[in-house]
Design a protein around this motif. Structure first.
Motif, PDB file in Angstrom:
ATOM      1  N   ALA A 113       0.908  -1.261   0.094  1.00 41.91           N
ATOM      2  CA  ALA A 113       0.072  -0.147  -0.098  1.00 41.91           C
ATOM      3  C   ALA A 113       1.008   1.264   0.039  1.00 41.91           C
ATOM      4  O   ALA A 113       0.496   2.272  -0.573  1.00 41.91           O
ATOM      5  N   THR A 114       2.047   1.145   0.787  1.00 42.79           N
ATOM      6  CA  THR A 114       2.669   2.340   0.737  1.00 42.79           C
ATOM      7  C   THR A 114       3.392   2.609  -0.472  1.00 42.79           C
ATOM      8  O   THR A 114       3.516   3.884  -1.079  1.00 42.79           O
ATOM      9  N   LEU A 115       3.817   1.659  -1.162  1.00 42.82           N
ATOM     10  CA  LEU A 115       4.272   1.677  -2.597  1.00 42.82           C
ATOM     11  C   LEU A 115       3.421   2.317  -3.569  1.00 42.82           C
ATOM     12  O   LEU A 115       3.710   3.176  -4.364  1.00 42.82           O
ATOM     13  N   ILE A 116       2.154   1.792  -3.589  1.00 44.33           N
ATOM     14  CA  ILE A 116       1.353   2.411  -4.453  1.00 44.33           C
ATOM     15  C   ILE A 116       1.038   3.862  -4.134  1.00 44.33           C
ATOM     16  O   ILE A 116       1.002   4.699  -5.023  1.00 44.33           O
ATOM     17  N   GLY A 117       0.725   4.027  -2.903  1.00 45.44           N
ATOM     18  CA  GLY A 117       0.453   5.569  -2.442  1.00 45.44           C
ATOM     19  C   GLY A 117       1.459   6.638  -2.504  1.00 45.44           C
ATOM     20  O   GLY A 117       1.442   7.500  -3.170  1.00 45.44           O
ATOM     21  N   PHE A 118       2.815   5.965  -2.341  1.00 43.78           N
ATOM     22  CA  PHE A 118       3.994   6.873  -2.617  1.00 43.78           C
ATOM     23  C   PHE A 118       3.998   7.109  -4.149  1.00 43.78           C
ATOM     24  O   PHE A 118       4.435   8.349  -4.483  1.00 43.78           O
ATOM     25  N   THR A 119       3.946   6.232  -5.001  1.00 46.04           N
ATOM     26  CA  THR A 119       4.504   6.279  -6.461  1.00 46.04           C
ATOM     27  C   THR A 119       3.139   7.465  -7.035  1.00 46.04           C
ATOM     28  O   THR A 119       3.658   8.262  -7.739  1.00 46.04           O
ATOM     29  N   LEU A 120       1.993   6.923  -6.495  1.00 43.80           N
ATOM     30  CA  LEU A 120       0.719   7.927  -7.074  1.00 43.80           C
ATOM     31  C   LEU A 120       0.889   9.295  -6.556  1.00 43.80           C
ATOM     32  O   LEU A 120       0.616  10.171  -7.304  1.00 43.80           O
ATOM     33  N   GLY A 121       1.079   9.367  -5.314  1.00 51.77           N
ATOM     34  CA  GLY A 121       1.137  10.652  -4.631  1.00 51.77           C
ATOM     35  C   GLY A 121       2.136  11.397  -5.038  1.00 51.77           C
ATOM     36  O   GLY A 121       2.060  12.615  -5.341  1.00 51.77           O
ATOM     37  N   SER A 122       3.448  10.815  -5.060  1.00 54.32           N
ATOM     38  CA  SER A 122       4.443  11.693  -5.921  1.00 54.32           C
ATOM     39  C   SER A 122       3.974  12.158  -7.357  1.00 54.32           C
ATOM     40  O   SER A 122       4.556  13.246  -7.620  1.00 54.32           O
ATOM     41  N   LEU A 123       3.602  11.326  -7.966  1.00 57.02           N
ATOM     42  CA  LEU A 123       3.411  11.682  -9.416  1.00 57.02           C
ATOM     43  C   LEU A 123       2.423  12.705  -9.384  1.00 57.02           C
ATOM     44  O   LEU A 123       2.508  13.724 -10.158  1.00 57.02           O
ATOM     45  N   PHE A 124       1.362  12.648  -8.772  1.00 60.48           N
ATOM     46  CA  PHE A 124       0.276  13.647  -8.663  1.00 60.48           C
ATOM     47  C   PHE A 124       0.779  15.082  -8.053  1.00 60.48           C
ATOM     48  O   PHE A 124       0.554  16.200  -8.364  1.00 60.48           O
ATOM     49  N   GLY A 125       1.812  14.796  -7.054  1.00 58.51           N
ATOM     50  CA  GLY A 125       2.287  15.924  -6.200  1.00 58.51           C
ATOM     51  C   GLY A 125       3.262  16.796  -7.034  1.00 58.51           C
ATOM     52  O   GLY A 125       3.395  18.051  -7.089  1.00 58.51           O
ATOM     53  N   PHE A 126       4.082  16.237  -7.979  1.00 57.43           N
ATOM     54  CA  PHE A 126       5.087  16.715  -8.857  1.00 57.43           C
ATOM     55  C   PHE A 126       4.477  17.421  -9.924  1.00 57.43           C
ATOM     56  O   PHE A 126       4.808  18.633 -10.418  1.00 57.43           O
ATOM     57  N   VAL A 127       3.200  16.448 -10.510  1.00 53.70           N
ATOM     58  CA  VAL A 127       2.658  17.467 -11.709  1.00 53.70           C
ATOM     59  C   VAL A 127       1.871  18.728 -11.085  1.00 53.70           C
ATOM     60  O   VAL A 127       1.849  19.706 -11.769  1.00 53.70           O
ATOM     61  N   ALA A 128       1.202  18.203 -10.127  1.00 55.91           N
ATOM     62  CA  ALA A 128       0.641  19.437  -9.426  1.00 55.91           C
ATOM     63  C   ALA A 128       1.366  20.464  -9.310  1.00 55.91           C
ATOM     64  O   ALA A 128       1.079  21.783  -9.396  1.00 55.91           O
ATOM     65  N   GLY A 129       2.397  20.405  -8.574  1.00 55.64           N
ATOM     66  CA  GLY A 129       3.292  21.508  -8.141  1.00 55.64           C
ATOM     67  C   GLY A 129       4.015  21.994  -9.338  1.00 55.64           C
ATOM     68  O   GLY A 129       4.269  23.548  -9.431  1.00 55.64           O
ATOM     69  N   PHE A 130       4.498  21.243 -10.386  1.00 53.95           N
ATOM     70  CA  PHE A 130       5.284  21.851 -11.416  1.00 53.95           C
ATOM     71  C   PHE A 130       4.477  22.591 -12.352  1.00 53.95           C
ATOM     72  O   PHE A 130       4.904  23.671 -12.899  1.00 53.95           O
ATOM     73  N   PHE A 131       2.864  22.247 -12.601  1.00 57.86           N
ATOM     74  CA  PHE A 131       2.136  23.010 -13.339  1.00 57.86           C
ATOM     75  C   PHE A 131       1.120  23.845 -12.138  1.00 57.86           C
ATOM     76  O   PHE A 131      -0.297  23.848 -12.460  1.00 57.86           O
ATOM     77  N   ARG A 132       1.526  24.449 -11.216  1.00 55.72           N
ATOM     78  CA  ARG A 132       0.823  24.965 -10.131  1.00 55.72           C
ATOM     79  C   ARG A 132      -0.354  26.071 -10.739  1.00 55.72           C
ATOM     80  O   ARG A 132      -0.013  26.637 -11.942  1.00 55.72           O
ATOM     81  N   ASP A 133      -1.606  25.938 -10.192  1.00 54.47           N
ATOM     82  CA  ASP A 133      -2.350  27.127 -10.431  1.00 54.47           C
ATOM     83  C   ASP A 133      -2.938  26.671 -12.014  1.00 54.47           C
ATOM     84  O   ASP A 133      -3.817  27.618 -12.619  1.00 54.47           O
ATOM     85  N   SER A 134      -2.718  25.673 -12.603  1.00 49.96           N
ATOM     86  CA  SER A 134      -3.559  25.221 -13.561  1.00 49.96           C
ATOM     87  C   SER A 134      -4.624  24.326 -13.487  1.00 49.96           C
ATOM     88  O   SER A 134      -4.875  23.778 -12.418  1.00 49.96           O
ATOM     89  N   TRP A 135      -5.163  23.837 -14.417  1.00 51.74           N
ATOM     90  CA  TRP A 135      -6.119  22.807 -14.437  1.00 51.74           C
ATOM     91  C   TRP A 135      -5.666  21.523 -14.010  1.00 51.74           C
ATOM     92  O   TRP A 135      -6.533  20.709 -13.161  1.00 51.74           O
ATOM     93  N   ILE A 136      -4.475  20.931 -14.333  1.00 57.31           N
ATOM     94  CA  ILE A 136      -3.880  19.986 -13.910  1.00 57.31           C
ATOM     95  C   ILE A 136      -3.790  19.931 -12.445  1.00 57.31           C
ATOM     96  O   ILE A 136      -3.758  18.815 -11.676  1.00 57.31           O
ATOM     97  N   ASP A 137      -3.315  21.012 -11.973  1.00 61.96           N
ATOM     98  CA  ASP A 137      -2.909  21.304 -10.528  1.00 61.96           C
ATOM     99  C   ASP A 137      -4.356  21.272  -9.570  1.00 61.96           C
ATOM    100  O   ASP A 137      -4.324  20.398  -8.632  1.00 61.96           O
ATOM    101  N   LYS A 138      -5.348  21.825 -10.385  1.00 62.47           N
ATOM    102  CA  LYS A 138      -6.616  21.528  -9.515  1.00 62.47           C
ATOM    103  C   LYS A 138      -7.026  20.138  -9.460  1.00 62.47           C
ATOM    104  O   LYS A 138      -7.625  19.606  -8.582  1.00 62.47           O
ATOM    105  N   LEU A 139      -6.909  19.679 -10.563  1.00 58.93           N
ATOM    106  CA  LEU A 139      -7.552  18.090 -10.639  1.00 58.93           C
ATOM    107  C   LEU A 139      -6.654  17.136  -9.695  1.00 58.93           C
ATOM    108  O   LEU A 139      -7.227  16.550  -8.970  1.00 58.93           O
ATOM    109  N   ALA A 140      -5.625  17.304  -9.842  1.00 59.39           N
ATOM    110  CA  ALA A 140      -4.483  16.354  -9.004  1.00 59.39           C
ATOM    111  C   ALA A 140      -4.567  16.893  -7.492  1.00 59.39           C
ATOM    112  O   ALA A 140      -4.616  15.951  -6.729  1.00 59.39           O
TER     113      ALA A 140
END
Length: 317
Positions: free
Chosen positions: A105-132
């Motif tokens: 569960a940690t590996l799944i959560g960390f992988t998906l969470g890191s992916l969503f977090g990096f995408v949201a932070g890198f494209f902050r204030d965009s619709w991608i950030d809001k969705l993630a």
């Protein structure tokens, strides 16, 4: 680095002693008779006193604690009142199953969470950030036991794709690395991964957004470094904090899986704790809580060492 590790280990020893004391005290101040599960309702006073002496419940609390701690240091957690089997063997078998579930569960959560977090932070204030960010908030907010029951209804009852309970075919409690056993792991692991996924995503998003605003990122862009190269530097700076969050989430999953393991009848420490609580099995309850608490303490120690190895500034601080 060796002196830092030695200091951390020395600091951990009194924490372990305090945890064992709290574990012993909390179990003993709870109401109820610990021998009620094995004594008949019409048991004589002599029989009750003899059983109290066998399990050491006739001694004072300080003496019980010292005797229990001395045996625990040697790996002897006593015998279960309900089954008569050694607590150490029962807890170790359950811990193995819980580790498999929690790490997955940690590996799944960390992988998906890191992916969503990096995408949201890198494209902050965009619709991608809001969705993630919305996905992360939903992950943190949804009760995991309710999500587990919903997943069972969809994928086990309606579609029949995955089994609903047990750790293996036929309700087996023994784990094997084959598809027949992995199918039993998918639903509980996905259910448990939702909360750490949301926490990691929100943490990483905040880290990435903060790092992108620092001056060294502007300097890297001024030198002509592409976004791919900048992302590598961002990952290096965010890794220590993300690793610490992942370690804490793994510790929480090890100790807080009782509801998920109950929903899916997964034979881990959470399921074992539930049985011990309902049966008022003090040796089993104490042993399970102690092992889980020690796992959490050791895990924090390892995360602290790994975090310092990735970021030497923490050691200098």
């Amino acid at each position: 680095m060796l002196s830092f590790v030695a200091k951390r280990i020395i600091y951990t020893l009194p924490i372990m002693l305090g945890v064992s004391l709290v574990c012993f005290a909390l179990v003993h101040i709870s109401p109820g008779d610990p021998l009620i599960s094995i004594l008949p309702p019409d048991a004589s006073v002599e029989l009750q006193e003899r059983m109290m002496a066998i399990y050491g419940f006739d001694r004072s609390y300080p003496e019980q604690f010292l005797r229990w701690l001395a045996r625990a240091v040697q790996g002897d957690l006593g015998n279960s009142i309900a089954t008569g089997r050694p607590v150490t063997s029962e807890v170790m078998n359950a811990v193995g199953n819980t580790l498999i579930l929690a790490v997955s569960a940690t590996l799944i959560g960390f992988t998906l969470g890191s992916l969503f977090g990096f995408v949201a932070g890198f494209f902050r204030d965009s619709w991608i950030d809001k969705l993630a960010s919305a996905i992360a908030v939903v992950g943190v907010s949804v009760p995991h036991y309710w999500l587990g029951m919903v997943l069972v209804i969809i994928f086990s009852v309606e579609l029949g794709w995955l089994p609903a309970t047990g750790a293996g075919p036929g309700g087996s409690r023994e784990w094997g690395w084959d598809w027949a056993h992995i199918k039993h792991l998918i639903l509980p692991a996905v259910t448990m991964s939702v909360i750490p996924m949301g926490i990691v995503a929100r943490t990483v998003r905040a880290l990435v957004a903060d790092i992108l605003q620092q001056e060294f990122v502007d300097g890297l862009r001024a030198k002509g470094l592409l976004d791919r190269g900048i992302l590598v530097h961002i990952i290096k700076n965010a890794a220590p904090t993300a690793l610490a969050v992942m370690g804490l989430q793994l510790g929480y999953l090890l100790g807080g899986s009782i509801l998920i393991e109950t929903v899916f009848s997964w034979p881990g420490t959470g399921f074992l704790l539930g049985q011990a609580i309902f049966q008022r099995d003090l040796p089993l309850l104490q042993g399970t809580i102690l092992v889980l608490a020690m796992f959490f303490v050791v895990l924090n120690l390892l995360v602290d060492i790994a975090q310092t190895a990735l970021d030497p500034r923490l050691q200098r601080g």
